[in-house]
Write a protein that holds these residues in place. Sequence first.
Motif, PDB file in Angstrom:
ATOM      1  N   TYR A 138       1.183  -1.228  -0.083  1.00 13.68           N
ATOM      2  CA  TYR A 138       0.144  -0.155   0.024  1.00 13.68           C
ATOM      3  C   TYR A 138       0.794   1.353  -0.253  1.00 13.68           C
ATOM      4  O   TYR A 138       0.062   2.700  -0.597  1.00 13.68           O
ATOM      5  CB  TYR A 138      -0.813   0.037   0.781  1.00 13.68           C
ATOM      6  CG  TYR A 138      -2.017  -1.265   1.822  1.00 13.68           C
ATOM      7  CD1 TYR A 138      -3.065  -1.167   0.457  1.00 13.68           C
ATOM      8  CD2 TYR A 138      -1.618  -2.377   2.006  1.00 13.68           C
ATOM      9  CE1 TYR A 138      -3.968  -2.490   0.387  1.00 13.68           C
ATOM     10  CE2 TYR A 138      -2.310  -3.158   2.669  1.00 13.68           C
ATOM     11  CZ  TYR A 138      -3.417  -3.402   1.656  1.00 13.68           C
ATOM     12  OH  TYR A 138      -3.784  -4.272   1.570  1.00 13.68           O
ATOM     13  N   ALA A 139       1.794   1.255   1.457  1.00 14.57           N
ATOM     14  CA  ALA A 139       2.765   2.542   1.135  1.00 14.57           C
ATOM     15  C   ALA A 139       3.971   1.792   0.895  1.00 14.57           C
ATOM     16  O   ALA A 139       4.221   0.707   1.086  1.00 14.57           O
ATOM     17  CB  ALA A 139       2.481   3.111   2.269  1.00 14.57           C
ATOM     18  N   ALA A 181       3.576   7.968  -7.163  1.00 13.12           N
ATOM     19  CA  ALA A 181       1.880   6.544  -7.498  1.00 13.12           C
ATOM     20  C   ALA A 181       0.928   7.210  -7.436  1.00 13.12           C
ATOM     21  O   ALA A 181       0.349   6.975  -7.499  1.00 13.12           O
ATOM     22  CB  ALA A 181       2.039   5.315  -7.289  1.00 13.12           C
ATOM     23  N   ILE A 182       0.503   7.617  -6.169  1.00 13.64           N
ATOM     24  CA  ILE A 182      -1.358   7.584  -5.574  1.00 13.64           C
ATOM     25  C   ILE A 182      -1.271   8.710  -6.365  1.00 13.64           C
ATOM     26  O   ILE A 182      -2.512   8.926  -6.824  1.00 13.64           O
ATOM     27  CB  ILE A 182      -0.633   7.814  -4.332  1.00 13.64           C
ATOM     28  CG1 ILE A 182      -0.895   6.220  -3.568  1.00 13.64           C
ATOM     29  CG2 ILE A 182      -2.379   8.303  -4.026  1.00 13.64           C
ATOM     30  CD1 ILE A 182      -0.786   6.734  -2.047  1.00 13.64           C
ATOM     31  N   LEU A 199      -7.013   5.237  -1.977  1.00 17.23           N
ATOM     32  CA  LEU A 199      -7.592   6.213  -2.405  1.00 17.23           C
ATOM     33  C   LEU A 199      -9.560   6.032  -1.589  1.00 17.23           C
ATOM     34  O   LEU A 199     -10.055   6.721  -1.596  1.00 17.23           O
ATOM     35  CB  LEU A 199      -7.553   6.375  -3.955  1.00 17.23           C
ATOM     36  CG  LEU A 199      -5.876   7.682  -4.936  1.00 17.23           C
ATOM     37  CD1 LEU A 199      -6.507   7.524  -6.168  1.00 17.23           C
ATOM     38  CD2 LEU A 199      -5.791   8.243  -3.702  1.00 17.23           C
ATOM     39  N   SER A 200      -9.416   4.644  -2.285  1.00 18.02           N
ATOM     40  CA  SER A 200     -11.214   4.174  -2.160  1.00 18.02           C
ATOM     41  C   SER A 200     -11.215   4.246  -0.584  1.00 18.02           C
ATOM     42  O   SER A 200     -12.412   4.669  -0.350  1.00 18.02           O
ATOM     43  CB  SER A 200     -11.363   2.496  -1.837  1.00 18.02           C
ATOM     44  OG  SER A 200     -10.497   1.767  -1.519  1.00 18.02           O
ATOM     45  N   PHE A 202     -11.441  11.595  -7.975  1.00 19.94           N
ATOM     46  CA  PHE A 202     -11.255  12.905  -8.533  1.00 19.94           C
ATOM     47  C   PHE A 202     -10.659  13.398  -7.195  1.00 19.94           C
ATOM     48  O   PHE A 202     -10.465  13.582  -6.317  1.00 19.94           O
ATOM     49  CB  PHE A 202     -12.274  13.624  -9.457  1.00 19.94           C
ATOM     50  CG  PHE A 202     -11.050  15.158  -9.160  1.00 19.94           C
ATOM     51  CD1 PHE A 202     -10.059  15.639 -10.322  1.00 19.94           C
ATOM     52  CD2 PHE A 202     -12.128  15.766  -8.623  1.00 19.94           C
ATOM     53  CE1 PHE A 202      -9.552  17.184  -9.636  1.00 19.94           C
ATOM     54  CE2 PHE A 202     -12.137  17.319  -8.899  1.00 19.94           C
ATOM     55  CZ  PHE A 202     -10.654  18.257  -9.022  1.00 19.94           C
ATOM     56  N   VAL A 203     -12.473  13.460  -6.315  1.00 19.24           N
ATOM     57  CA  VAL A 203     -12.786  13.773  -5.332  1.00 19.24           C
ATOM     58  C   VAL A 203     -11.355  12.894  -4.161  1.00 19.24           C
ATOM     59  O   VAL A 203     -10.781  12.953  -3.551  1.00 19.24           O
ATOM     60  CB  VAL A 203     -13.510  13.383  -4.573  1.00 19.24           C
ATOM     61  CG1 VAL A 203     -14.224  13.669  -2.869  1.00 19.24           C
ATOM     62  CG2 VAL A 203     -14.966  14.203  -5.098  1.00 19.24           C
ATOM     63  N   ALA A 204     -11.760  11.464  -4.079  1.00 18.24           N
ATOM     64  CA  ALA A 204     -10.749  11.104  -3.447  1.00 18.24           C
ATOM     65  C   ALA A 204      -9.425  11.335  -3.408  1.00 18.24           C
ATOM     66  O   ALA A 204      -8.116  11.693  -2.596  1.00 18.24           O
ATOM     67  CB  ALA A 204     -10.029   9.017  -4.006  1.00 18.24           C
ATOM     68  N   LEU A 205      -8.891  11.811  -4.703  1.00 14.68           N
ATOM     69  CA  LEU A 205      -7.227  11.869  -4.996  1.00 14.68           C
ATOM     70  C   LEU A 205      -6.971  13.497  -4.564  1.00 14.68           C
ATOM     71  O   LEU A 205      -5.805  13.756  -3.665  1.00 14.68           O
ATOM     72  CB  LEU A 205      -6.668  12.385  -6.568  1.00 14.68           C
ATOM     73  CG  LEU A 205      -5.664  12.119  -6.827  1.00 14.68           C
ATOM     74  CD1 LEU A 205      -4.746  10.806  -6.841  1.00 14.68           C
ATOM     75  CD2 LEU A 205      -5.466  12.281  -8.813  1.00 14.68           C
TER      76      LEU A 205
END
Length: 320
Positions: free
Chosen positions: A53-54, A147-148, A163-164, A171-174
């Motif tokens: 994930y990270a 990457a995210i 992001l979910s 777009f909102v998640a980003l």
Amino acid sequence: MPRQARLDIPGLVHHVMARGIEGREIFRGNKDRDDFLHRLAEIVSDPGGPTVYAWALIPNHFHILIRPAKTHLATVMQRLMTGYALHFNRVHKRVGHLFQNRYKSIVVEEDPYFLELVRYIHLNPLRAGIVKNLKDLKKYHYSGHSAILGCQACAFQAVDDVLSRFSETPFVALRAYEDFVAAGVDQGAREDLRGGGLIRSAGGIGALLARGFGAHEAGDERILGSGDFVESIWQTTEMQMTLPVKNLDEVLSEVCEETGIAKEVILGPSTARLVSNARVQFYNRARQEAGVTTEELGRLTGRTHVAVSRAIERALGKGK
């Protein structure tokens, strides 16, 4: 005090860290970093591989937030770190161990800590002074942050899974993720996220003392989470200890499949470079995953236990 055994529980999130021996660099340039990431990508892509994930690569250490699946974390890290150490020593013409002791892993309770650790790990290059600001961090290709944000392709990273957690709308998640990371810059080095234990899980010594002396809660230096979570991990670990370990033939078969070298060749007298590397991988995994001693491995391969131990040391010292 003897070190506690690491907790290695597939299906749970682990924060993994490893440093160079004596604080030395384990990445001297981008070619080193690219090799490390290539190895990580190969492991993730394997059937039953982990989810990442990270991550962040700092000159003298690395961080990974990872969820092992069918393959145990110890197997993942042994393959990643041993393979990389052999490469590094060969390329840089050095001898000796590359990493300081064993890697450190903390089992993480997801709800309170998952996103906090994603942010903490991805801000590492900024805290270390590798980049000057968030704009530079966005373009830094050796952290999962870029990457995210879509600034680099990273096939092994579970970007959508991160992001979910902010929104179902991409777009909102980003935007929410980017704001979340920015809000963490002024938090500095989060001591409460650097490991496990009751003090860190409580949010620091002040927060723990504020609970009062009548409050009792389980804690474990290998776990970042609430007392209930700690106790659930203890119960899971106790049940796992009753299960049989992987047998020697399973380990050997997996090494043969990964390296493309036949069993009889690995167990035989050949001293060819590729065969020797495969044999060392088998030695390490047999000890870690099947509990086989160096004496038993020596008898199996027609060598003394001293020869087995020295083969491992020579491989780590001289590379491929």
